[in-house]
Design a protein around this motif. Structure first.
Motif, PDB file in Angstrom:
ATOM      1  N   UNK A 164       0.829  -1.207   0.000  1.00 25.41           N
ATOM      2  CA  UNK A 164       0.000   0.000   0.000  1.00 25.41           C
ATOM      3  C   UNK A 164       0.862   1.256   0.000  1.00 25.41           C
ATOM      4  N   UNK A 165       1.999   1.201   0.691  1.00 31.25           N
ATOM      5  CA  UNK A 165       2.930   2.340   0.654  1.00 31.25           C
ATOM      6  C   UNK A 165       3.467   2.521  -0.760  1.00 31.25           C
ATOM      7  N   UNK A 166       3.823   1.418  -1.399  1.00 30.59           N
ATOM      8  CA  UNK A 166       4.292   1.498  -2.792  1.00 30.59           C
ATOM      9  C   UNK A 166       3.192   2.069  -3.681  1.00 30.59           C
ATOM     10  N   UNK A 192      -2.583  -8.402   4.920  1.00 30.02           N
ATOM     11  CA  UNK A 192      -2.792  -7.068   5.465  1.00 30.02           C
ATOM     12  C   UNK A 192      -3.276  -6.134   4.371  1.00 30.02           C
ATOM     13  N   UNK A 193      -4.182  -5.220   4.720  1.00 28.46           N
ATOM     14  CA  UNK A 193      -4.720  -4.258   3.768  1.00 28.46           C
ATOM     15  C   UNK A 193      -4.033  -2.920   3.836  1.00 28.46           C
ATOM     16  N   UNK A 194      -4.780  -1.862   3.563  1.00 30.56           N
ATOM     17  CA  UNK A 194      -4.193  -0.522   3.452  1.00 30.56           C
ATOM     18  C   UNK A 194      -4.110   0.224   4.769  1.00 30.56           C
ATOM     19  N   UNK A 195      -4.508  -0.423   5.891  1.00 31.58           N
ATOM     20  CA  UNK A 195      -4.387   0.231   7.177  1.00 31.58           C
ATOM     21  C   UNK A 195      -5.155   1.535   7.223  1.00 31.58           C
ATOM     22  N   UNK A 196      -4.521   2.586   7.722  1.00 24.65           N
ATOM     23  CA  UNK A 196      -5.200   3.882   7.812  1.00 24.65           C
ATOM     24  C   UNK A 196      -5.188   4.640   6.485  1.00 24.65           C
ATOM     25  N   UNK A 198      -6.103   5.477   2.590  1.00 20.63           N
ATOM     26  CA  UNK A 198      -7.329   5.360   1.817  1.00 20.63           C
ATOM     27  C   UNK A 198      -7.436   3.967   1.204  1.00 20.63           C
ATOM     28  N   UNK A 199      -8.661   3.480   1.056  1.00 26.24           N
ATOM     29  CA  UNK A 199      -8.863   2.173   0.447  1.00 26.24           C
ATOM     30  C   UNK A 199      -8.448   2.161  -1.020  1.00 26.24           C
ATOM     31  N   UNK A 200      -8.160   3.308  -1.588  1.00 25.88           N
ATOM     32  CA  UNK A 200      -7.647   3.347  -2.953  1.00 25.88           C
ATOM     33  C   UNK A 200      -6.271   2.697  -3.059  1.00 25.88           C
ATOM     34  N   UNK A 201      -5.602   2.520  -1.922  1.00 25.60           N
ATOM     35  CA  UNK A 201      -4.284   1.889  -1.920  1.00 25.60           C
ATOM     36  C   UNK A 201      -4.337   0.475  -1.369  1.00 25.60           C
ATOM     37  N   UNK A 202      -5.539  -0.052  -1.197  1.00 28.92           N
ATOM     38  CA  UNK A 202      -5.709  -1.410  -0.689  1.00 28.92           C
ATOM     39  C   UNK A 202      -5.387  -2.428  -1.768  1.00 28.92           C
ATOM     40  N   UNK A 203      -5.064  -3.644  -1.381  1.00 29.44           N
ATOM     41  CA  UNK A 203      -4.804  -4.681  -2.379  1.00 29.44           C
ATOM     42  C   UNK A 203      -6.082  -5.157  -3.045  1.00 29.44           C
ATOM     43  N   UNK A 204      -5.990  -5.449  -4.327  1.00 27.97           N
ATOM     44  CA  UNK A 204      -7.067  -6.116  -5.044  1.00 27.97           C
ATOM     45  C   UNK A 204      -6.809  -7.611  -4.885  1.00 27.97           C
ATOM     46  N   UNK A 205      -7.646  -8.273  -4.114  1.00 28.58           N
ATOM     47  CA  UNK A 205      -7.415  -9.677  -3.769  1.00 28.58           C
ATOM     48  C   UNK A 205      -8.073 -10.590  -4.802  1.00 28.58           C
ATOM     49  N   UNK A 206      -7.271 -11.463  -5.376  1.00 31.55           N
ATOM     50  CA  UNK A 206      -7.733 -12.365  -6.427  1.00 31.55           C
ATOM     51  C   UNK A 206      -7.211 -13.773  -6.161  1.00 31.55           C
ATOM     52  N   UNK A 207      -8.070 -14.764  -6.335  1.00 31.79           N
ATOM     53  CA  UNK A 207      -7.639 -16.153  -6.383  1.00 31.79           C
ATOM     54  C   UNK A 207      -7.589 -16.549  -7.853  1.00 31.79           C
ATOM     55  N   UNK A 208      -6.401 -16.739  -8.406  1.00 35.88           N
ATOM     56  CA  UNK A 208      -6.296 -16.982  -9.850  1.00 35.88           C
ATOM     57  C   UNK A 208      -7.137 -18.171 -10.312  1.00 35.88           C
ATOM     58  N   UNK A 209      -7.771 -18.005 -11.449  1.00 37.07           N
ATOM     59  CA  UNK A 209      -8.583 -19.050 -12.062  1.00 37.07           C
ATOM     60  C   UNK A 209      -8.400 -18.985 -13.566  1.00 37.07           C
ATOM     61  N   UNK A 210      -8.517 -20.129 -14.214  1.00 36.93           N
ATOM     62  CA  UNK A 210      -8.298 -20.191 -15.665  1.00 36.93           C
ATOM     63  C   UNK A 210      -9.212 -19.248 -16.418  1.00 36.93           C
ATOM     64  N   UNK A 211     -10.426 -19.061 -15.891  1.00 40.44           N
ATOM     65  CA  UNK A 211     -11.398 -18.192 -16.568  1.00 40.44           C
ATOM     66  C   UNK A 211     -11.172 -16.722 -16.284  1.00 40.44           C
ATOM     67  N   UNK A 212     -10.216 -16.391 -15.430  1.00 41.01           N
ATOM     68  CA  UNK A 212      -9.944 -14.992 -15.114  1.00 41.01           C
ATOM     69  C   UNK A 212     -10.821 -14.452 -14.011  1.00 41.01           C
ATOM     70  N   UNK A 213     -11.052 -13.155 -13.998  1.00 41.97           N
ATOM     71  CA  UNK A 213     -11.833 -12.490 -12.952  1.00 41.97           C
ATOM     72  C   UNK A 213     -13.319 -12.577 -13.289  1.00 41.97           C
ATOM     73  N   UNK A 214     -14.085 -13.005 -12.320  1.00 40.88           N
ATOM     74  CA  UNK A 214     -15.525 -13.108 -12.538  1.00 40.88           C
ATOM     75  C   UNK A 214     -16.187 -11.734 -12.585  1.00 40.88           C
TER      76      UNK A 214
END
Length: 476
Positions: A164-166, A192-196, A198-214
């Motif tokens: 999130x700092x990056x 861990x997420x973005x802490x204090x 903004x949520x704009x710097x939070x991780x986009x959490x994905x479990x990879x799948x052959x079909x991609x993002x639902x």
């Protein structure tokens, strides 16, 4: 005063900051902040989505970052792998030599029986063996590895992930046409997420799948020009201007940015290409969840759509019982032989593909666990328990490969040679500083926008130069 002396003074001033503590209650302030921004739209919007009032920012030292990395792939081996069976190999009385098949390559003792592909690629990476954890509780030490400070400290509950700092620091470098999240977390739902921040710097959490993002398209509107376009236009007509001009307050304005960011990934061929994969491609990486995460990481960075930090979690390596159970007798490959094969297949393929494309020159790969495991003879349960000695793995972005930094004693229990200028063991805070330095970020930065008004140090105690980057990684 030397770095080691500053470090020892720091420990005297803050004796409780590094004391192992029990796991926190289930719903901590950190989790509250994560939950507050954990909706699908909120969790991955690009960095430019939310405007924050400019905080006061200072730096404690004029430093020169290495600035060799455009991207970072951070691999967290949750559960803590046995360092002396893998990246700090030490033969013990209970080592099954027919399984581990130890040999020496480039002067490095290596378990070819469980890590054969990486054994053939040692010139591509450096192992740091003088790393020690601060705590032996899984949840505590895993969080420590991701935020580079004690979770039990004053700002521990609200400290953001290193990613999130990056993401925040690199927000201004995003192109107008880049729609991927800056911080991507693969197989890291509990990370861990973005802490204090903004949520704009939070991780986009994905479990990879052959079909991609639902849910990035709708079968009833395959091109996004029918029902989807109509409903989007209706939404904008109903209250779009109110949300955009702030008439309804900051919350709706923020949500407008979330919607815009999400729309950028809808019906986008770049998203499908980067996040989906064929069975053939998956097989090259081992056809496993970890291998698929490595494959997606490679594809996402190749897309050049704004992602700069990728976290991959792979566990659990918590082998208290039957650590050497063979794969054929171990359902789910949950013990060392099976997990090591999965790691070996996925990481070696990632290194090879990044090198072939030239992306390894600008991508720093960092891999570590939260701590290591007991050394020497096995326990009565034929396993290994928790131990503070561990390792870190570095590759890419100009890191000089084929080497080991630091050394442990004959059993791997303790550091006997630090291998770097600060002449002490290496801690998670130093790994954090190394990542920032590689990305061209001043690790001594202090932001005065934290909720407690204490000042958030990118790396703790930057005002006394206690921690710093492992510059020896780049020294030939």
């Amino acid at each position: 005063m030397t770095g080691k002396e500053r470090f020892e003074q720091h420990l005297k001033r803050h004796p409780h900051a590094h004391r192992p503590v029990a796991a926190k209650p289930h719903l901590s302030r950190r989790m509250f902040f994560q939950l507050a921004g954990s909706g699908l739209l909120c969790s991955y919007l690009p960095d430019r989505a939310l405007a924050q009032s400019a905080p006061r920012i200072t730096t404690n030292y004029e430093v020169t970052p290495i600035n060799r990395a455009k991207n970072v792939i951070f691999i967290l081996l949750t559960g803590a792998p046995s360092h002396t069976d893998t990246f700090d190999f030490k033969q013990s009385v209970d080592s099954p030599l027919d399984l581990l098949k130890p040999d020496t390559v480039n002067g490095i003792a290596w378990p070819f029986g469980i890590l054969p592909n990486l054994g053939q690629a040692t010139k591509e990476f450096t192992i740091v063996r003088s790393v020690r954890a601060w705590a032996l509780v899984h949840s505590l030490a895993q969080t420590w590895s991701q935020i580079g400070r004690s979770p039990a400290g004053v700002l521990g509950d609200v400290a953001p992930n290193i990613g999130s700092v990056v993401a925040l620091e690199k927000a201004g470098e995003r192109g107008a046409d880049q729609v991927f999240p800056t911080f991507l977390a693969l197989n890291s739902d509990s990370g861990v997420g973005s802490g204090y921040f903004s949520s704009s710097y939070a991780p986009f959490r994905v479990t990879p799948a052959a079909a991609g993002i639902r849910n990035t398209s709708n079968p009833s509107d395959p091109n996004g020009t029918g029902r989807f376009a109509e409903r989007w236009a209706l939404l904008r007509n109903l209250d779009g201007s109110l949300r955009r001009d702030g008439a309804l307050g900051k919350g709706p304005s923020d949500m407008d940015a979330f919607y815009e960011s999400a729309k950028g990934m809808m019906y986008n061929p770049a998203v499908n290409e980067a996040f989906s994969f064929t069975a053939e491609k998956s097989a090259r990486y081992g056809s496993t969840g970890f291998g698929n995460a490595c494959l997606v990481a490679s594809q996402v960075l190749a897309a050049n759509q704004g992602t700069r930090f990728v976290q991959i979690s792979y566990g659990s390596w918590d082998h208290h019982v039957g650590i050497y159970t063979p794969m054929e007798n171990d359902q789910g490959r949950a013990k060392l032989p099976g997990m090591a094969k999965t790691l070996d297949d996925g990481l070696s393929a990632l290194l090879a593909d990044l090198k072939a494309s030239g992306a390894l020159d600008e991508t720093l790969i960092v891999m570590t666990g939260e701590f290591g495991r007991t050394v020497g003879a096995l326990t009565s349960s034929a396993g290994r328990d928790h131990h503070v000695q561990q390792f870190a793995f570095f590759a890419g972005a100009g890191v000089v490969g084929g080497r080991v930094i630091g050394a442990t004693d004959a059993t791997g229990a303790a550091v006997v040679e630090s291998g770097w200028s600060r002449q002490r063991e290496i801690r998670p805070e130093d790994i954090e500083a190394t990542i920032y330095s590689a990305m061209g970020i001043n690790w001594t930065t202090v932001r005065y926008d934290d909720p407690f008004g204490r000042g958030f140090y990118y790396v703790p105690d930057s005002d006394s130069d206690v921690y710093g980057p492992i510059n020896e990684l780049w020294a030939s």
